[in-house]
Design a protein around this motif. Structure first.
Motif, PDB file in Angstrom:
ATOM      1  N   LEU A  12      -6.924   4.657   6.884  1.00  0.00           N
ATOM      2  CA  LEU A  12      -5.959   3.606   6.561  1.00  0.00           C
ATOM      3  C   LEU A  12      -6.166   2.411   7.483  1.00  0.00           C
ATOM      4  O   LEU A  12      -6.110   2.540   8.701  1.00  0.00           O
TER       5      LEU A  12
ATOM      6  N   ARG B 287       0.807  -1.224   0.000  1.00  0.00           N
ATOM      7  CA  ARG B 287       0.000   0.000   0.000  1.00  0.00           C
ATOM      8  C   ARG B 287       0.838   1.271   0.000  1.00  0.00           C
ATOM      9  O   ARG B 287       0.345   2.362   0.274  1.00  0.00           O
TER      10      ARG B 287
ATOM     11  N   ILE C  79      -0.836   5.040  -0.242  1.00  0.00           N
ATOM     12  CA  ILE C  79      -0.678   5.997   0.859  1.00  0.00           C
ATOM     13  C   ILE C  79      -0.053   7.295   0.365  1.00  0.00           C
ATOM     14  O   ILE C  79      -0.532   8.398   0.664  1.00  0.00           O
TER      15      ILE C  79
ATOM     16  N   ASP D  75      -5.292  -1.708   8.670  1.00  0.00           N
ATOM     17  CA  ASP D  75      -4.155  -2.613   8.882  1.00  0.00           C
ATOM     18  C   ASP D  75      -2.898  -1.871   9.320  1.00  0.00           C
ATOM     19  O   ASP D  75      -1.785  -2.202   8.897  1.00  0.00           O
ATOM     20  N   VAL D  76      -3.056  -0.887  10.193  1.00  0.00           N
ATOM     21  CA  VAL D  76      -1.906  -0.122  10.664  1.00  0.00           C
ATOM     22  C   VAL D  76      -1.073  -0.890  11.690  1.00  0.00           C
ATOM     23  O   VAL D  76      -0.071  -0.374  12.189  1.00  0.00           O
TER      24      VAL D  76
ATOM     25  N   GLU E 192       2.447  -0.218   6.496  1.00  0.00           N
ATOM     26  CA  GLU E 192       1.329   0.729   6.598  1.00  0.00           C
ATOM     27  C   GLU E 192       1.620   1.799   7.652  1.00  0.00           C
ATOM     28  O   GLU E 192       1.412   3.000   7.392  1.00  0.00           O
TER      29      GLU E 192
END
Length: 289
Positions: free
Chosen positions: A241, A217, A221, A243-244, A249
């Motif tokens: 956002l 990603r 981002i 799946d931090v 990420e």
């Protein structure tokens, strides 16, 4: 465990599987009630939809997508990718901003929900797998989705970060997306609508980023940050956002979306409000944050 206890435990597990779909259905039903009670005079203040589009919209009416979504989630054991608390973060913003331009990276079991929570708005999904698009649209043909190709791989995350710092065309003062071939983090070759629309909300829940050859990603981002900074309309761009908990990420969010713009953190979801660069006292540097 006694037989009675086993039966009760099985019943609890079954009930638990139904909890989130039914809750989501209730959330959508609540959105219908709230939107239908809002005054029509507030319509022009909500989002940056074009006049030509807004003129054809039956303002705040219950859409077919909303009704389909209620039926779908009320009768399905398949749950959305985010949990209820995470979904509620975006829902709270959509209550204030819908109908609006809502860009979603990824197409999945939650797509019908996102479309139904933005009645009368423009909700667009970007998906890397053309076959998956056909699968999802078979059950929800009203969804708007484009197949896109990414030119990055997750294993390149560190080198891409170094590239951004050394490539002037990646720096915020010069950053653009369409045709930006020198900056490897810029999303190029996407549909015109992606570039021509000023997105009010951007959800990043794709592409895949859990094995080395996956697109990751990173570019999504970075590009969300560029679009938010280049915004011409009033107000901030809301970027969500998911799946931090994953290293890439989290690291790229801190580099491009900026901790100072993080307004909410729930579970594995971060919510940023990023102002246009024109509203910043200084925005000609080499770093986003």
């Amino acid at each position: 465990m006694k037989r009675e206890g086993i039966i009760k435990n099985r019943q609890f597990i079954a009930d638990k599987k139904w909890f989130l779909p039914i809750t989501v259905a209730g959330l959508i039903a609540g959105a219908i009630l709230i939107s239908s009670s809002m005054k029509t005079t507030d319509y022009s203040l909500l989002c940056s939809l074009s006049k030509s589009r807004s003129g054809t919209i039956n303002e705040f009416s219950t859409t077919v997508d909303q009704l389909k979504a209620i039926i779908h989630y009320a009768t399905s054991r398949i749950v959305p990718q985010q949990n209820f608390r995470e979904i509620s973060v975006t829902f709270d913003v959509l209550q204030k901003r819908s109908p609006c331009n809502f860009l979603v990276f990824g197409l999945g079991y939650d797509s019908l929900m996102w479309t139904s929570l933005n009645p009368g708005g423009n909700t667009l999904f970007l998906e890397e797998d053309p076959k998956w698009i056909l699968t999802v649209l078979k059950d929800a043909p009203s969804l708007r989705a484009h197949a896109v190709k990414y030119r990055t791989q997750l294993k390149q995350a560190n080198s891409l970060l170094a590239h951004y710092k050394s490539e002037p065309n990646c720096h915020p003062s010069k950053a653009y997306l369409r045709g930006s071939h020198k900056c490897k983090l810029a999303l190029t070759g996407f549909p015109d609508e992606f570039y021509d629309t000023e997105w009010d909300l951007i959800m990043i829940d794709a592409p895949r980023g859990y094995f080395p050859e996956a697109p990751g990603r990173m570019a999504a981002i970075y590009s969300a940050a560029v679009m938010a900074r280049n915004r011409k309309g009033s107000g901030a761009t809301h970027v969500f956002l998911h799946d931090v908990d994953r290293k890439v990420e989290k690291g790229f969010a801190r580099e491009f979306l900026c901790k100072k713009y993080l307004v909410k953190s729930v579970g594995r979801l971060w919510h940023f409000e990023i102002p246009p660069a024109a509203n910043l006292s200084s925005h000609a540097g080499h770093r986003f944050c």
